[in-house]
Write a protein that holds these residues in place. Sequence first.
Motif, PDB file in Angstrom:
ATOM      1  N   PRO A 164       0.817  -1.229   0.000  1.00  0.00           N
ATOM      2  CA  PRO A 164       0.000   0.000   0.000  1.00  0.00           C
ATOM      3  C   PRO A 164       0.848   1.275   0.000  1.00  0.00           C
ATOM      4  O   PRO A 164       0.478   2.269  -0.621  1.00  0.00           O
ATOM      5  CB  PRO A 164      -0.823  -0.108   1.289  1.00  0.00           C
ATOM      6  CG  PRO A 164      -0.831  -1.549   1.617  1.00  0.00           C
ATOM      7  CD  PRO A 164       0.477  -2.096   1.121  1.00  0.00           C
ATOM      8  N   ILE A 165       1.987   1.240   0.671  1.00  0.00           N
ATOM      9  CA  ILE A 165       2.857   2.417   0.697  1.00  0.00           C
ATOM     10  C   ILE A 165       3.384   2.691  -0.704  1.00  0.00           C
ATOM     11  O   ILE A 165       3.354   3.817  -1.189  1.00  0.00           O
ATOM     12  CB  ILE A 165       4.011   2.215   1.699  1.00  0.00           C
ATOM     13  CG1 ILE A 165       3.456   2.101   3.112  1.00  0.00           C
ATOM     14  CG2 ILE A 165       5.026   3.346   1.606  1.00  0.00           C
ATOM     15  CD1 ILE A 165       4.462   1.675   4.148  1.00  0.00           C
ATOM     16  N   ASN A 195       0.569   4.004  -3.041  1.00  0.00           N
ATOM     17  CA  ASN A 195       0.225   5.402  -2.781  1.00  0.00           C
ATOM     18  C   ASN A 195       1.284   6.342  -3.324  1.00  0.00           C
ATOM     19  O   ASN A 195       0.980   7.398  -3.861  1.00  0.00           O
ATOM     20  CB  ASN A 195       0.026   5.640  -1.285  1.00  0.00           C
ATOM     21  CG  ASN A 195      -1.398   5.396  -0.873  1.00  0.00           C
ATOM     22  OD1 ASN A 195      -2.322   5.652  -1.625  1.00  0.00           O
ATOM     23  ND2 ASN A 195      -1.580   4.896   0.327  1.00  0.00           N
ATOM     24  N   ALA A 216       0.853  10.043   2.426  1.00  0.00           N
ATOM     25  CA  ALA A 216       0.386   8.670   2.214  1.00  0.00           C
ATOM     26  C   ALA A 216       1.290   7.682   2.944  1.00  0.00           C
ATOM     27  O   ALA A 216       0.803   6.725   3.557  1.00  0.00           O
ATOM     28  CB  ALA A 216       0.338   8.360   0.719  1.00  0.00           C
ATOM     29  N   SER A 217       2.593   7.904   2.907  1.00  0.00           N
ATOM     30  CA  SER A 217       3.529   7.018   3.612  1.00  0.00           C
ATOM     31  C   SER A 217       3.291   7.067   5.111  1.00  0.00           C
ATOM     32  O   SER A 217       3.323   6.038   5.797  1.00  0.00           O
ATOM     33  CB  SER A 217       4.978   7.409   3.305  1.00  0.00           C
ATOM     34  OG  SER A 217       5.277   7.172   1.957  1.00  0.00           O
ATOM     35  N   GLU A 270       0.009   5.151   5.897  1.00  0.00           N
ATOM     36  CA  GLU A 270       0.197   3.703   5.809  1.00  0.00           C
ATOM     37  C   GLU A 270       1.072   3.188   6.954  1.00  0.00           C
ATOM     38  O   GLU A 270       0.859   2.091   7.459  1.00  0.00           O
ATOM     39  CB  GLU A 270       0.780   3.310   4.453  1.00  0.00           C
ATOM     40  CG  GLU A 270      -0.169   3.526   3.295  1.00  0.00           C
ATOM     41  CD  GLU A 270      -1.477   2.762   3.403  1.00  0.00           C
ATOM     42  OE1 GLU A 270      -1.488   1.642   3.955  1.00  0.00           O
ATOM     43  OE2 GLU A 270      -2.501   3.285   2.940  1.00  0.00           O
ATOM     44  N   THR A 271       2.057   3.982   7.372  1.00  0.00           N
ATOM     45  CA  THR A 271       2.892   3.598   8.509  1.00  0.00           C
ATOM     46  C   THR A 271       2.044   3.520   9.774  1.00  0.00           C
ATOM     47  O   THR A 271       2.235   2.624  10.609  1.00  0.00           O
ATOM     48  CB  THR A 271       4.065   4.575   8.687  1.00  0.00           C
ATOM     49  OG1 THR A 271       4.832   4.589   7.481  1.00  0.00           O
ATOM     50  CG2 THR A 271       4.954   4.181   9.848  1.00  0.00           C
ATOM     51  N   LYS A 297      -1.134   2.728   9.868  1.00  0.00           N
ATOM     52  CA  LYS A 297      -1.932   1.503   9.756  1.00  0.00           C
ATOM     53  C   LYS A 297      -1.102   0.269  10.095  1.00  0.00           C
ATOM     54  O   LYS A 297      -1.571  -0.612  10.812  1.00  0.00           O
ATOM     55  CB  LYS A 297      -2.502   1.386   8.341  1.00  0.00           C
ATOM     56  CG  LYS A 297      -3.561   2.416   8.018  1.00  0.00           C
ATOM     57  CD  LYS A 297      -4.015   2.247   6.583  1.00  0.00           C
ATOM     58  CE  LYS A 297      -4.999   3.315   6.159  1.00  0.00           C
ATOM     59  NZ  LYS A 297      -5.378   3.152   4.735  1.00  0.00           N
ATOM     60  N   ILE A 298       0.115   0.209   9.578  1.00  0.00           N
ATOM     61  CA  ILE A 298       0.979  -0.943   9.840  1.00  0.00           C
ATOM     62  C   ILE A 298       1.249  -1.090  11.334  1.00  0.00           C
ATOM     63  O   ILE A 298       1.347  -2.193  11.857  1.00  0.00           O
ATOM     64  CB  ILE A 298       2.310  -0.803   9.064  1.00  0.00           C
ATOM     65  CG1 ILE A 298       2.070  -1.030   7.579  1.00  0.00           C
ATOM     66  CG2 ILE A 298       3.369  -1.770   9.583  1.00  0.00           C
ATOM     67  CD1 ILE A 298       3.264  -0.700   6.698  1.00  0.00           C
TER      68      ILE A 298
END
Length: 92
Positions: free
Chosen positions: A23-24, A27, A47-48, A51-52, A54-55
């Motif tokens: 996903p990273i 994006n 975006a990074s 996503e970080t 979320k991880i």
Amino acid sequence: MQTFLTDGRVEIDSNNVENLVRPIALNRKNALFAGHDEGGRTWGRIASLIETCKINGAEPFAYLKATLEAIANGHPQSRLDELLPWNFRPSS
């Protein structure tokens, strides 16, 4: 490295890691269509970061809100590590 040959606990493939970072990467690639170079770079950074979050199990909106509030309230630069997504602890 061939660690998996000597340690049976290590998996041969890296599918789990690849699935986490996909996903990273997607994006960042989508940011190419942001319309402007700086806009694309900014989109890629945000975006990074999302996503970080979320991880690392942090809800992105809560993380961004708490982090921006901490910065606005004078969070010391010497303690920036506390504001990273993997160190985030919701305050409710």
